[in-house]
Design an enzyme around this catalytic site. Structure first.
Site, PDB file in Angstrom:
ATOM      1  N   GLU A   1       2.851   6.964  -2.387  1.00 17.55           N
ATOM      2  CA  GLU A   1       2.604   8.185  -3.142  1.00 17.55           C
ATOM      3  C   GLU A   1       3.009   9.448  -2.375  1.00 17.55           C
ATOM      4  O   GLU A   1       3.324  10.465  -2.982  1.00 17.55           O
ATOM      5  CB  GLU A   1       1.122   8.318  -3.511  1.00 17.55           C
ATOM      6  CG  GLU A   1       0.512   7.100  -4.168  1.00 17.55           C
ATOM      7  CD  GLU A   1      -0.129   6.154  -3.139  1.00 17.55           C
ATOM      8  OE1 GLU A   1      -0.690   5.135  -3.562  1.00 17.55           O
ATOM      9  OE2 GLU A   1      -0.062   6.458  -1.927  1.00 17.55           O
TER      10      GLU A   1
ATOM     11  N   ASP B   1       0.832  -1.193   0.000  1.00 19.86           N
ATOM     12  CA  ASP B   1       0.000   0.000   0.000  1.00 19.86           C
ATOM     13  C   ASP B   1       0.880   1.262   0.000  1.00 19.86           C
ATOM     14  O   ASP B   1       2.073   1.204   0.307  1.00 19.86           O
ATOM     15  CB  ASP B   1      -0.902  -0.023   1.230  1.00 19.86           C
ATOM     16  CG  ASP B   1      -2.185   0.775   1.045  1.00 19.86           C
ATOM     17  OD1 ASP B   1      -2.313   1.464   0.027  1.00 19.86           O
ATOM     18  OD2 ASP B   1      -3.062   0.682   1.928  1.00 19.86           O
TER      19      ASP B   1
ATOM     20  N   ASP C   1      -8.789   3.662  -3.256  1.00 25.62           N
ATOM     21  CA  ASP C   1      -9.903   3.883  -2.334  1.00 25.62           C
ATOM     22  C   ASP C   1     -11.086   4.536  -3.045  1.00 25.62           C
ATOM     23  O   ASP C   1     -11.171   5.768  -3.163  1.00 25.62           O
ATOM     24  CB  ASP C   1      -9.447   4.758  -1.165  1.00 25.62           C
ATOM     25  CG  ASP C   1      -8.357   4.096  -0.346  1.00 25.62           C
ATOM     26  OD1 ASP C   1      -8.138   2.886  -0.525  1.00 25.62           O
ATOM     27  OD2 ASP C   1      -7.710   4.798   0.454  1.00 25.62           O
TER      28      ASP C   1
END
Length: 758
Positions: free
Chosen positions: A420, A417, A483
């Site tokens: 970024e 995950d 998401d």
């Protein structure tokens, strides 16, 4: 980034120097170098007090031409850089002639022609046809009102040309008219931000373009100038590649040869993944209850995923199981493996201050630092978190060593995950430029984890569930859509993101079935199930609520069962689509334009896709079951109902929760597996070849891969008049042939040929 006020004027404070007059074009053995003045050269004095634009044209491989536009060349070569493959494929360089006052460089089907006198002009031809070009108004050395320097290029768009790609973008699938900044961000799926930014665009006009810059690239696609695609970068140098088709698949084949092909993934990864979800409460009893519930309801499960809270709160990521919740992690993993399940755990590259690894990483110098030598920290996401410096080989080995402990315990793969939120006010171990590292960090992060899995689990057994990426990240599958909200609108925007990612060279893609944020209405969940289980990879995951089907209603259980069984039976077909992704760079889930580049009706379709080359999937984005599906030319057959529809045309349909438009392309030989309970089995043993509308004179070869890359079977199918012949190679077990709507035959093991009469 826009530099002009309309077509004629620049924005206040902006200066643009353009190549106005070509001074000389020098031919090298494998390159052309052009020198163009930024004004007319009427007298010798015109050579003074003005910039010179240097443009170098070369070719790293067949069908790919690189263009480097430079102002000042005295700078230090910055890091990081994309890893670009090269070859010794033949390159033909020719100078100007009496008949053609242009120099040319040819690489396979692609030729670049540059004017040697007069105004600057650069044309790109594929098989002799000009597909795009750069003019003197397009190239620019730009200085803005703050004194910042940029280099820009503009390539022509023809009438009806469409632009796709630029990573996983959730805006309209066709990028014409959009402004796109390639800059990784954790922005969800409901804005113009993206987790996976790729400075590459694909067109349906016979070419693609890759901007070789890992930092921020600003694109104006028919927006600043409606007849051109513009891209610009900060600094004194811009390098880009024009990549030949002529078909979009050819462009992707060459682009992924240039930047890396997707790895093959293990067969078990195609099965259904079930997650604990994010902030829900769970322990081994909860996990076991979910798994028992799936088994009791005949819902085949392949992977169980533990999300963030398998670790202690405020300790992410220390890679230590929460002892209060999981007192016996090794035993638990053994018990899950006894259930024939693979196990995935959530990780990220951020180290919270409370984690014991923070002090360890700080002391060893493995965390990213500020200019004053202090560790870069902030409190967003995790309190006081630092960032692993993957430009340091020792830090990579340290991080991999922590993960290896988990692999030794029995973990099979990782959900990588984040990646970024990378700062630019830092100093990297290898001296990398912080702006260029912002996007590129995810590549180093996912590469480190993937390389460990490949070393520990073996070639073809490594798989991630990754969120962030940039160019080249397709080498480390699988990627999921991030998401999204639990709505039909978000379901559609997720699909657009997946289609754009597929058009950017990524072979596999997934998304959170039902959406991530909030709890989906049962209607949304059931519609999303069909979509999710007809994607390359399928995961049930959410934010603050469980995603087991019976938490919604009993019909959701039935829908899950129907489409999970269907996907397992399609594994011979899906596994071969995965082989094509690995070997050719053709994605498993394909935008319609990829399969039908000459069908203008397919060019803008972003509410459906091809699953492999022969299955058309149109998810249903409405509670009532209403859906419009575009059917290309020919008579297509519903795999679920057997109904037939003839295109090209749009068709309006209404479907129950246990159905959706799932059409088989005419002329297809569809291999259907004998099992519906798991994705990893001997696909050729008991396979049924279903023949759909084979025309007279049809000849094709259908390959059925062996388990996890082992040698498989090959079936040669032909039709002559009313007779269909099938010849098998490498099929050791029994198999069947079925003419849809007609005859069928079961073939005993050892039989290598059979004929059917239509």
């Amino acid at each position: 980034m826009k530099f002009t006020d309309g077509y004629w004027q620049t924005l206040p404070g902006v200066t643009i120097h353009r190549p106005r007059a070509v001074d000389e074009v020098v031919a090298g053995e494998r390159s052309l170098t052009a020198y163009a003045a930024t004004g007319r050269l009427d007298t010798r004095g015109d050579t003074l007090n003005r910039p010179l634009v240097t443009v170098t044209i070369d070719s790293p491989m067949d069908g790919v031409i690189g263009v480097t536009v430079e102002h000042h060349q005295g700078g230090v070569d910055p890091r990081p850089v994309f890893a670009i493959a090269g070859s010794t494929d033949p390159v033909e360089v020719t100078g100007a002639t009496f008949d053609d006052p242009r120099a040319a460089l040819r690489s396979g089907p692609l030729t670049a022609r540059v004017s040697t006198t007069g105004e600057w002009a650069l044309d790109f031809e594929v098989d002799g046809k000009v597909v795009t070009s750069a003019s003197s108004r397009g190239v620019g050395l730009v200085t803005d009102g703050q004194g910042r320097r940029f280099v820009r290029e503009q390539l022509a768009l023809g009438v009806g040309d469409h632009v796709y790609g630029l990573g996983e973008r959730f805006t309209a699938f066709v990028k014409n008219g959009q402004s796109v900044d390639v800059w990784n961000a954790d922005g969800g799926t409901s804005s113009d931000q993206a987790y996976k930014n790729v400075p590459f665009y694909l067109t349906d006009a016979g070419y693609g373009v890759f901007v070789d810059h890992p930092g921020q690239v600003s694109f104006e696609i028919g927006s600043e100038v409606v007849s051109r695609t513009q891209f610009s970068v900060a600094g004194q140098r811009l390098r880009y590649y024009v990549i030949a088709g002529p078909a979009p698949k050819d462009v992707l084949r060459r682009f992924t040869a240039l930047t890396g092909r997707p790895a093959s993934v293990p067969d078990w990864s195609y099965g259904l993944w079930l997650s604990t979800s994010f902030t829900t409460s769970y322990d081994e009893k909860t996990v076991t209850g979910f798994i028992d519930g799936m088994a009791e309801r005949d819902l085949p499960l392949s992977v169980f995923h533990f999300d963030c809270f398998w670790m202690r709160q405020f300790h992410w990521c220390d890679f230590v199981w929460d002892p209060a919740t999981f007192p016996d992690p090794v035993g638990m993993l053994e018990r899950l493996h006894e259930r024939d399940l693979k196990v995935c755990v959530w990780i990220n590259p951020y180290i919270a201050q409370r984690s014991h690894l923070f002090a360890e990483g700080k002391d060893l110098g493995y965390l990213v630092k500020r200019a004053d030598g202090s560790v870069w920290q902030w409190d967003l996401w995790q309190a006081g978190m630092g960032l692993v410096d993957f430009t340091n080989p020792d830090a990579v080995a340290w991080y991999q060593g922590k993960l290896k402990v988990l692999l030794d315990q029995g973990v099979d793969c990782f959900k990588t995950d984040f990646g970024e939120r990378i700062p630019t006010d830092v100093v990297w171990h290898d001296g990398s430029d912080p702006e260029r590292m912002h996007n590129y960090y995810t590549h180093l992060y996912n590469e480190a984890v993937f390389d460990l899995l490949k070393a520990e689990r073996g070639e073809g057994q490594a798989v991630l569930f990754a969120r962030s990426a940039t160019a080249g990240g397709q080498q480390f599958p699988v990627h999921w859509g991030g998401d999204c909200e639990s709505t039909f609108v978000s379901m559609a925007e997720s699909l657009r993101g997946g289609l754009s990612l597929a058009a950017s060279g990524f072979g596999y893609w997934s998304h959170d079935i039902g959406g991530f944020e909030g709890t989906p209405d049962p209607v949304v969940f059931k519609r999303w199930l069909a979509f999710g289980l007809l994607s390359s990879h399928s995961r049930l995951h959410g934010s603050d609520s469980y995603r087991v089907p019976w938490a919604f209603d009993e019909e959701a259980v039935d829908v899950t069962r129907r489409f999970t069984h269907l996907k397992m039976s399609l594994m011979p077909y899906l596994a071969q689509a995965g082989v094509e992704a690995h070997e050719l760079g053709t994605p498993v889930m394909r935008p319609m334009v990829l399969e039908f580049p000459d069908d203008r009706g397919a060019a803008t379709v972003d509410t459906q896709y091809m699953l492999g080359s022969d299955l058309l999937v149109a998810p249903v984005f409405s509670a009532e079951g209403d859906v419009d599906v575009y059917v290309p030319e020919g008579t297509w057959t519903s795999l679920l109902s057997g109904e037939r529809v003839t295109g090209p045309r749009w068709v309006h349909e209404t479907h129950g929760f246990d159905s959706l438009p799932l059409y088989v392309r005419p002329g297809t030989v569809l291999p259907v597996g004998a099992r519906t309970d798991r994705p990893d089995y001997d696909f050729a043993d008991g396979v049924t070849l279903r023949l759909f509308d084979l025309p007279d004179g049809h000849r094709s070869t259908t390959r059925v891969p062996g388990a996890d890359g082992a040698p498989g079977a090959r079936f040669e199918v032909s039709r002559s008049g009313g007779t269909v012949s099938v010849v098998a190679h490498g099929a050791t077990g029994a198999w069947s042939v079925e003419v849809v709507g007609g005859a069928s035959v079961q073939v005993a093991a050892g039989t290598s040929a059979v004929e059917l009469t239509l």
